[in-house]
Design an enzyme around this catalytic site. Structure first.
Site, PDB file in Angstrom:
ATOM      1  N   ASN A   1     -36.724 -60.564 -28.765  1.00 48.35           N
ATOM      2  CA  ASN A   1     -37.586 -61.015 -29.861  1.00 48.35           C
ATOM      3  C   ASN A   1     -39.030 -61.049 -29.379  1.00 48.35           C
ATOM      4  O   ASN A   1     -39.316 -60.714 -28.226  1.00 48.35           O
ATOM      5  CB  ASN A   1     -37.118 -62.374 -30.392  1.00 48.35           C
TER       6      ASN A   1
ATOM      7  N   LYS B   1     -25.824 -46.119 -19.126  1.00 45.39           N
ATOM      8  CA  LYS B   1     -26.757 -45.908 -20.243  1.00 45.39           C
ATOM      9  C   LYS B   1     -26.055 -45.206 -21.402  1.00 45.39           C
ATOM     10  O   LYS B   1     -25.384 -44.186 -21.186  1.00 45.39           O
ATOM     11  CB  LYS B   1     -27.931 -45.068 -19.745  1.00 45.39           C
TER      12      LYS B   1
ATOM     13  N   ASP C   1     -29.531 -65.676 -31.023  1.00 46.29           N
ATOM     14  CA  ASP C   1     -28.367 -66.298 -31.669  1.00 46.29           C
ATOM     15  C   ASP C   1     -27.132 -65.409 -31.513  1.00 46.29           C
ATOM     16  O   ASP C   1     -26.012 -65.884 -31.638  1.00 46.29           O
ATOM     17  CB  ASP C   1     -28.649 -66.509 -33.160  1.00 46.29           C
TER      18      ASP C   1
ATOM     19  N   PHE D   1     -37.494 -76.749 -31.317  1.00 45.61           N
ATOM     20  CA  PHE D   1     -38.449 -76.073 -32.185  1.00 45.61           C
ATOM     21  C   PHE D   1     -37.674 -75.500 -33.369  1.00 45.61           C
ATOM     22  O   PHE D   1     -36.457 -75.318 -33.295  1.00 45.61           O
ATOM     23  CB  PHE D   1     -39.149 -74.934 -31.435  1.00 45.61           C
TER      24      PHE D   1
ATOM     25  N   LYS E   1     -28.487 -80.589 -34.743  1.00 45.64           N
ATOM     26  CA  LYS E   1     -28.497 -80.485 -33.279  1.00 45.64           C
ATOM     27  C   LYS E   1     -28.691 -81.852 -32.625  1.00 45.64           C
ATOM     28  O   LYS E   1     -28.769 -81.956 -31.403  1.00 45.64           O
ATOM     29  CB  LYS E   1     -29.586 -79.499 -32.826  1.00 45.64           C
TER      30      LYS E   1
HETATM   31  O1  PMT Z   1     -43.459 -67.859 -27.087  1.00 48.40           O
HETATM   32  P1  PMT Z   1     -44.610 -67.741 -28.066  1.00 48.40           P
HETATM   33  O2  PMT Z   1     -45.052 -66.314 -28.260  1.00 48.40           O
HETATM   34  O3  PMT Z   1     -45.744 -68.640 -27.695  1.00 48.40           O
HETATM   35  O4  PMT Z   1     -44.076 -68.222 -29.489  1.00 48.40           O
HETATM   36  C1  PMT Z   1     -43.728 -69.548 -29.711  1.00 48.40           C
HETATM   37  C2  PMT Z   1     -42.442 -69.670 -30.518  1.00 48.40           C
HETATM   38  C3  PMT Z   1     -42.643 -69.091 -31.906  1.00 48.40           C
HETATM   39  C4  PMT Z   1     -41.283 -68.927 -29.805  1.00 48.40           C
HETATM   40  C5  PMT Z   1     -42.114 -71.211 -30.583  1.00 48.40           C
HETATM   41  O5  PMT Z   1     -43.164 -71.874 -31.217  1.00 48.40           O
HETATM   42  C6  PMT Z   1     -40.805 -71.471 -31.317  1.00 48.40           C
HETATM   43  O6  PMT Z   1     -40.752 -71.602 -32.521  1.00 48.40           O
HETATM   44  N1  PMT Z   1     -39.698 -71.542 -30.552  1.00 48.40           N
HETATM   45  C7  PMT Z   1     -38.312 -71.647 -31.104  1.00 48.40           C
HETATM   46  C8  PMT Z   1     -37.804 -70.299 -31.517  1.00 48.40           C
HETATM   47  C9  PMT Z   1     -36.392 -70.369 -32.076  1.00 48.40           C
HETATM   48  O7  PMT Z   1     -35.496 -69.823 -31.450  1.00 48.40           O
HETATM   49  O8  PMT Z   1     -36.231 -71.111 -33.138  1.00 48.40           O
HETATM   50  P2  PMT Z   1     -34.854 -71.307 -33.966  1.00 48.40           P
HETATM   51  O9  PMT Z   1     -35.265 -71.962 -35.214  1.00 48.40           O
HETATM   52  O10 PMT Z   1     -34.102 -70.004 -34.021  1.00 48.40           O
HETATM   53  O11 PMT Z   1     -34.015 -72.300 -33.051  1.00 48.40           O
HETATM   54  C10 PMT Z   1     -34.070 -73.710 -33.208  1.00 48.40           C
HETATM   55  C11 PMT Z   1     -34.015 -74.387 -31.856  1.00 48.40           C
HETATM   56  O12 PMT Z   1     -32.734 -74.160 -31.271  1.00 48.40           O
HETATM   57  C12 PMT Z   1     -35.036 -73.903 -30.867  1.00 48.40           C
HETATM   58  O13 PMT Z   1     -35.533 -75.012 -30.132  1.00 48.40           O
HETATM   59  C13 PMT Z   1     -34.238 -72.973 -29.977  1.00 48.40           C
HETATM   60  O14 PMT Z   1     -34.779 -72.968 -28.632  1.00 48.40           O
HETATM   61  C14 PMT Z   1     -32.876 -73.599 -29.999  1.00 48.40           C
HETATM   62  N2  PMT Z   1     -31.763 -72.648 -29.834  1.00 48.40           N
HETATM   63  C15 PMT Z   1     -31.667 -71.530 -30.598  1.00 48.40           C
HETATM   64  C16 PMT Z   1     -30.573 -70.672 -30.440  1.00 48.40           C
HETATM   65  C17 PMT Z   1     -29.602 -70.975 -29.470  1.00 48.40           C
HETATM   66  N3  PMT Z   1     -28.564 -70.170 -29.251  1.00 48.40           N
HETATM   67  N4  PMT Z   1     -29.716 -72.096 -28.742  1.00 48.40           N
HETATM   68  C18 PMT Z   1     -30.757 -72.941 -28.922  1.00 48.40           C
HETATM   69  O15 PMT Z   1     -30.853 -73.986 -28.253  1.00 48.40           O
END
Ligand code: PMT
Length: 416
Positions: free
Chosen positions: A216, A294, A284, A329, A347
């Protein structure tokens, strides 16, 4: 505007910069410029030996104040200069610090303006040693440094590398970025002192074959800014990062690639942690099968990749956490508040930092972010567009105000 400049910790602070006589004295000039650029008022005191390497005029020009060189007479600023300087000082820094000045500081010798001022100050004190590798390794120097540390001096360790004397090893003055970072930590609020903070950053990469992955757009800037801010505020920070950015000074960086590696790395450290902040963009889904060679386009008409879910790291930590504070986040493209609220509850988080990643100046890759902080119970706070370091400071303000953080629930005693 650079990330450091966005939170002007050094603005208006009075820093005494002692320059002692080694070849690295010339780097003192650039250090001085950086401190002035961050808004500090810098008063330079040079030892006699330092003046063999660089002139007081250089420092006077850079600081706008005469560089002081003597205890009495011309170059002294008056007989009580050491007291006057010390009275107004917010930080006392010797960079570079030679073996000789370290010995004097450890022994309490006060035979010139720098060493008398060192005894007179009542503010944080730092030394950045620089000398030949064998000199630095000598028991006398190491014992002097240990004495200074025991008395509360911060020691900015020198680096390994090629030294001006032709030798290679530990003794080169720390990178100026590290010295400025140490000054910022010395003067930033210390509300995270000794808290153990785990921060994740960057976008995970899920391999498809030996040369391709699903990833991503996360650059890691947000997570790295959080790690920097937490370290400046006194925390012991481990940054579990999938980003290519260099880690901020002072932070222990653990590079990872995939969601599974990130989870394993967090699990290993989770027991000892006080706060976990998940700024990483974690995949995810990952390819259900990783080809060991490859994938060749010639062998395929079309390619279908079947994906399987990765483990939700935050949810997994939420199930086993005891005293740890969990900050997640939410990267959204629609229904910011509703989606973020759902993540907060699902969560089991203490705080969610929501960003609408479609807004200009927010989210992936940019130097700024626009975040909304959501708390259990429905309260939320929208922040304006801020440089990521400033957003990180505001997020840490919110963490520091959480009741569980204030109660100071801590892990077991740890060795540094
Ligand atoms: O890195 P930059 O370029 O500075 O950009 C910042 C950012 C956009 C990446 C950051 O601000 C941000 O939003 N990070 C979270 C990205 C994300 O994966 O969001 P989500 O809404 O998909 O996930 C929710 C939360 O669950 C996040 O804290 C994520 O880290 C966590 N997660 C997600 C998937 C997973 N399998 N396990 C997790 O713990």
């Amino acid at each position: 505007m650079g990330q450091e400049e966005s939170v002007r910790v050094l603005e208006g602070k009075n820093i005494i910069l002692g320059v002692s006589g080694g070849i690295a004295a010339y780097k003192g000039a650039e250090l001085c410029r950086l401190l002035v650029q961050e808004g500090a008022t810098v008063r330079v005191i040079m030892t006699r030996a330092a003046r063999e390497f660089i002139t007081p005029l250089t420092f006077s020009t850079l600081t706008g104040h005469p560089a002081l060189t003597e205890t009495f007479g011309e170059g002294s600023g008056g007989p009580l200069t050491h007291i006057d300087l010390a009275r107004g000082a917010d930080l006392f820094l010797v960079a570079p610090a030679t073996a000789n000045i370290l010995g004097k500081l450890a022994a309490g010798i006060a035979d010139d303006l720098l060493t008398t001022t060192a005894l007179a100050v009542d503010c944080p004190t730092l030394v950045a040693p620089a000398m030949n590798v064998h000199m630095f390794a000598k028991a006398a120097v190491q014992e002097n440094l240990a004495t200074l540390k025991r008395r509360g001096w911060g020691v900015i360790e020198p680096e390994e590398g090629f030294l001006a004397c032709g030798a290679t090893g530990k003794g080169r003055l720390a990178a100026l970025e590290r010295i400025v970072a140490a000054c910022r930590r010395a003067l930033a609020p210390q509300d995270f002192r000794d808290r153990v903070v785990l921060v994740t950053a960057g976008g995970t990469r899920e391999p498809l074959d030996p040369v391709r992955y699903i990833g991503n757009y996360s650059s890691g800037k947000m997570g790295h800014a959080l790690a920097r801010a937490a370290w400046e505020r006194g925390a012991r920070v481990t940054l579990i990062t999938a980003s290519q950015l260099p880690p901020p000074p002072g932070v222990t960086a653990v590079p990872v690639r995939t969601a599974a590696e990130m989870l394993a790395s967090l699990k290993e450290r989770f027991n000892g942690a006080d706060v976990v902040i998940m700024a990483a963009a974690v995949a995810d889904f990952r390819p259900g099968r990783v080809a060991d060679r490859k994938i060749k386009k010639e062998t395929l008409k079309e390619l279908t990749i079947s994906l399987e879910p990765t483990e939700d790291i935050l949810a997994a930590l939420g199930r086993v956490r005891e005293r740890q504070l969990l900050v997640g986040f939410a990267a959204e493209t629609e229904d910011l508040l509703a989606n973020a609220r759902h993540k907060l509850a699902a969560k089991g988080l203490d705080l969610v930092v929501a960003n609408d990643v479609t807004r200009p100046g927010a989210g992936f890759g940019s130097d700024t972010n626009i975040v909304t902080l959501l708390y259990p119970g429905g309260r939320y706070e929208e922040l304006p567009r801020l440089p990521k370091l400033e957003a990180a400071y505001r997020i840490l303000d919110a963490v520091a105000a959480l009741p569980r953080f204030c109660r100071g629930e801590r892990g077991p005693e740890r060795e540094d």
